[in-house]
Design a protein around this motif. Structure first.
Motif, PDB file in Angstrom:
ATOM      1  N   GLU A 252      12.811   2.630  -3.004  1.00  0.00           N
ATOM      2  CA  GLU A 252      13.088   2.907  -4.508  1.00  0.00           C
ATOM      3  C   GLU A 252      12.271   4.945  -5.391  1.00  0.00           C
ATOM      4  N   LYS A 253      10.978   3.665  -4.751  1.00  0.00           N
ATOM      5  CA  LYS A 253       9.639   4.217  -5.434  1.00  0.00           C
ATOM      6  C   LYS A 253       9.558   6.306  -4.680  1.00  0.00           C
ATOM      7  N   ALA A 254       9.866   6.079  -3.102  1.00  0.00           N
ATOM      8  CA  ALA A 254      10.252   7.458  -2.435  1.00  0.00           C
ATOM      9  C   ALA A 254      11.113   8.600  -3.234  1.00  0.00           C
ATOM     10  N   ILE A 255      12.630   7.688  -3.596  1.00  0.00           N
ATOM     11  CA  ILE A 255      13.133   8.312  -4.346  1.00  0.00           C
ATOM     12  C   ILE A 255      12.837   9.034  -5.353  1.00  0.00           C
TER      13      ILE A 255
ATOM     14  N   ASP B 141      22.362   5.250   5.011  1.00  0.00           N
ATOM     15  CA  ASP B 141      21.343   4.878   3.923  1.00  0.00           C
ATOM     16  C   ASP B 141      20.475   5.879   3.986  1.00  0.00           C
ATOM     17  N   LEU B 142      20.012   6.152   5.007  1.00  0.00           N
ATOM     18  CA  LEU B 142      19.194   7.202   4.850  1.00  0.00           C
ATOM     19  C   LEU B 142      19.945   8.998   3.580  1.00  0.00           C
ATOM     20  N   LYS B 143      21.331   9.183   3.551  1.00  0.00           N
ATOM     21  CA  LYS B 143      22.080   9.996   4.081  1.00  0.00           C
ATOM     22  C   LYS B 143      23.398   9.896   2.580  1.00  0.00           C
ATOM     23  N   LYS B 144      23.043   8.356   2.068  1.00  0.00           N
ATOM     24  CA  LYS B 144      23.428   7.741   0.692  1.00  0.00           C
ATOM     25  C   LYS B 144      22.088   7.441  -0.653  1.00  0.00           C
ATOM     26  N   ASN B 145      20.482   7.827   0.449  1.00  0.00           N
ATOM     27  CA  ASN B 145      19.914   8.106  -0.738  1.00  0.00           C
ATOM     28  C   ASN B 145      19.252   9.771  -0.833  1.00  0.00           C
ATOM     29  N   ILE B 146      19.509  10.593   0.168  1.00  0.00           N
ATOM     30  CA  ILE B 146      19.835  11.810  -0.105  1.00  0.00           C
ATOM     31  C   ILE B 146      20.365  12.921  -0.529  1.00  0.00           C
TER      32      ILE B 146
ATOM     33  N   LEU C 212      12.529   6.272   2.613  1.00  0.00           N
ATOM     34  CA  LEU C 212      13.456   6.257   2.946  1.00  0.00           C
ATOM     35  C   LEU C 212      14.364   5.669   3.832  1.00  0.00           C
ATOM     36  N   ILE C 213      13.708   4.891   4.583  1.00  0.00           N
ATOM     37  CA  ILE C 213      14.222   4.663   5.694  1.00  0.00           C
ATOM     38  C   ILE C 213      13.331   3.030   5.913  1.00  0.00           C
ATOM     39  N   GLU C 214      12.041   2.959   4.643  1.00  0.00           N
ATOM     40  CA  GLU C 214      11.293   1.741   4.644  1.00  0.00           C
ATOM     41  C   GLU C 214      12.514   0.821   4.956  1.00  0.00           C
ATOM     42  N   LYS C 215      12.387  -0.537   5.571  1.00  0.00           N
ATOM     43  CA  LYS C 215      12.471  -1.674   4.898  1.00  0.00           C
ATOM     44  C   LYS C 215      12.913  -2.373   3.669  1.00  0.00           C
ATOM     45  N   GLN C 216      11.688  -2.073   2.909  1.00  0.00           N
ATOM     46  CA  GLN C 216      11.466  -2.623   2.176  1.00  0.00           C
ATOM     47  C   GLN C 216      12.259  -2.292   0.676  1.00  0.00           C
ATOM     48  N   ASP C 217      12.964  -2.845  -0.076  1.00  0.00           N
ATOM     49  CA  ASP C 217      13.670  -1.297  -1.073  1.00  0.00           C
ATOM     50  C   ASP C 217      13.087  -1.098  -2.068  1.00  0.00           C
ATOM     51  N   PHE C 218      11.760  -1.986  -2.353  1.00  0.00           N
ATOM     52  CA  PHE C 218      11.121  -1.732  -3.416  1.00  0.00           C
ATOM     53  C   PHE C 218       9.658  -0.107  -3.388  1.00  0.00           C
TER      54      PHE C 218
ATOM     55  N   VAL D 284       0.745  -1.164   0.545  1.00  0.00           N
ATOM     56  CA  VAL D 284      -0.024   0.204   0.316  1.00  0.00           C
ATOM     57  C   VAL D 284       0.259   1.425   0.095  1.00  0.00           C
ATOM     58  N   LYS D 285       1.950   1.023   0.429  1.00  0.00           N
ATOM     59  CA  LYS D 285       2.980   2.614   0.754  1.00  0.00           C
ATOM     60  C   LYS D 285       3.590   2.185   0.015  1.00  0.00           C
ATOM     61  N   GLU D 286       3.820   1.653  -1.310  1.00  0.00           N
ATOM     62  CA  GLU D 286       4.250   1.748  -2.577  1.00  0.00           C
ATOM     63  C   GLU D 286       4.069   2.484  -3.291  1.00  0.00           C
ATOM     64  N   ALA D 287       1.864   1.808  -3.709  1.00  0.00           N
ATOM     65  CA  ALA D 287       1.345   2.357  -4.244  1.00  0.00           C
ATOM     66  C   ALA D 287       0.867   3.540  -4.516  1.00  0.00           C
ATOM     67  N   ALA D 288       0.564   4.011  -3.292  1.00  0.00           N
ATOM     68  CA  ALA D 288       0.344   5.439  -1.979  1.00  0.00           C
ATOM     69  C   ALA D 288       1.608   5.975  -2.981  1.00  0.00           C
ATOM     70  N   LEU D 289       2.857   5.804  -3.097  1.00  0.00           N
ATOM     71  CA  LEU D 289       4.151   6.545  -3.534  1.00  0.00           C
ATOM     72  C   LEU D 289       4.090   6.565  -5.198  1.00  0.00           C
ATOM     73  N   GLN D 290       3.227   5.899  -5.215  1.00  0.00           N
ATOM     74  CA  GLN D 290       2.780   5.910  -7.134  1.00  0.00           C
ATOM     75  C   GLN D 290       1.936   6.196  -7.616  1.00  0.00           C
ATOM     76  N   LEU D 291       0.969   6.915  -6.607  1.00  0.00           N
ATOM     77  CA  LEU D 291      -0.317   7.566  -7.069  1.00  0.00           C
ATOM     78  C   LEU D 291       0.425   9.237  -6.765  1.00  0.00           C
ATOM     79  N   LEU D 292       1.465   9.074  -5.572  1.00  0.00           N
ATOM     80  CA  LEU D 292       1.812  10.756  -5.956  1.00  0.00           C
ATOM     81  C   LEU D 292       3.144  10.973  -7.455  1.00  0.00           C
ATOM     82  N   VAL D 293       3.697   9.774  -7.362  1.00  0.00           N
ATOM     83  CA  VAL D 293       4.424  10.150  -9.077  1.00  0.00           C
ATOM     84  C   VAL D 293       3.305  10.295 -10.347  1.00  0.00           C
TER      85      VAL D 293
END
Length: 342
Positions: free
Chosen positions: A163-166, A196-201, A154-160, A123-132
């Motif tokens: 990646e969608k937040a990025i 990991d957060l710093k790297k993503n940012i 950006l600090i979620e456990k799941q990679d997908f 659901v989180k990934e889907a919400a982010l896709q809606l924002l895309v």
């Protein structure tokens, strides 16, 4: 074509006519009736047909808004399907919401934060896709609280999910880099130990902050009297990163040029080899031609020899015949003489 498809096409054509005639109220009634005719499993296909048909017409956005406001298209009900385990069905519902996000984003955004806080990562990934979808449409997301809610993914456990937040933050950052930079910088201060957060940012900032945008960011910060030494350092870091990036690009360009030169040399060698092969073929053709000429001459000589031999044989036969005739004549003469003497 089946009877159901024919009826479906006829109903769509009727709805098109009503929208084209600006009879939006009548079009909405027809759509409501069209959606209620079949069971839930067919409702998704019918809703997709409605959205594709209506949004392709002038006045279609008005009809869509009425359908949403009057709850004929029930957004909360559709959003519940984003938790489906079947990824095909889940993405089908996402695609169904794409046109709504792009054209009627203000009716979708109120539900986004609740979806982002769901315990279900799908659901989180889907919400982010809606924002895309929203960000790629007419809406510019410029509320710090909304961007902060996205950044927290950006600090979620799941990679997908990360990646969608990025992806969302990069899209927003293309049009509003100063706001994204500010929110992400502040958020990184809250979690200083999260590498990991710093790297993503850092990756997001590299993607959205260009040399041309740096001056704009600095100017905005000055106007707000909120520029800090850390922001200055950040700008210098970004500049340094851009320099390093340019060095890398130059090296890549040099390698490409060398690669092109090598390919050019190879083509030249191939061309020379081909020319040599052609020369060899021509030489072979010459040799073969000479051989053919020699064979023809040999054949001609053989023919002459045969003819001479034939003539020689004939002459010998002729001589033999003449001698034989003479012998016979002589013998007959002798016989005759003997007869006469007796």
């Amino acid at each position: 074509m089946t009877e159901d498809k024919i009826n479906n096409n006829n109903e769509m054509e009727g709805i098109k006519d009503l929208v084209n005639e600006s009879r939006f109220g009548d079009a909405v009634k027809e759509i409501a009736q069209y959606l209620e005719q079949f069971a839930d499993e067919n409702r998704l296909d019918r809703l997709e047909n409605v959205l594709e048909t209506v949004l392709s017409l002038h006045g279609g956005k008005t009809v869509l808004r009425i359908l949403l406001v009057d709850n004929i298209i029930d957004i909360p009900l559709i959003l519940k399907n984003l938790s489906k385990r079947d990824s095909v069905l889940r993405y089908s519902f996402l695609l169904l919401l794409k046109s709504i996000c792009e054209n009627e984003f203000d009716l979708i955004l109120p539900y986004i934060n609740d979806l982002l806080e769901s315990e279900d990562p799908n659901v989180k990934e889907a919400a982010l896709q809606l924002l895309v979808f929203v960000s790629n449409g007419e809406k510019q997301i410029n509320e710090e609280t909304q961007i902060k809610a996205i950044a927290q993914k950006l600090i979620e456990k799941q990679d997908f999910v990360r990646e969608k937040a990025i992806q969302v933050l990069c899209i927003i950052g293309k049009t509003n880099p100063s706001l994204i930079t500010k929110v992400l910088t502040n958020y990184s201060k809250e979690l200083l130990d999260n590498e990991d957060l710093k790297k993503n940012i850092d990756n997001i900032l590299k993607a959205i902050v260009t040399i041309e945008k740096i001056d704009e960011i600095v100017e905005e910060e000055k106007q707000l009297e909120n520029i800090t030494e850390e922001n200055k350092k950040k700008v210098e870091i970004v500049k340094e990163l851009k320099k390093e990036e340019q060095i890398i690009l130059n090296k890549e360009l040099e390698l490409k040029i060398k690669d092109i030169e090598l390919k050019k040399k190879k083509l030249e060698l191939d061309k020379k080899e081909k020319e040599l092969e052609e020369k060899e073929i021509k030489e072979k053709e010459k040799v073969l031609k000479k051989k053919e000429e020699l064979i023809e001459k040999e054949q001609s000589l053989s023919q002459v020899e045969l003819e001479l031999k034939r003539k020689e044989v004939e002459e010998k036969e002729q001589k033999i015949m003449e001698l034989e005739n003479k012998r016979i004549l002589h013998k007959m003469k002798n016989i005759k003489e003997e007869d006469n003497n007796s």
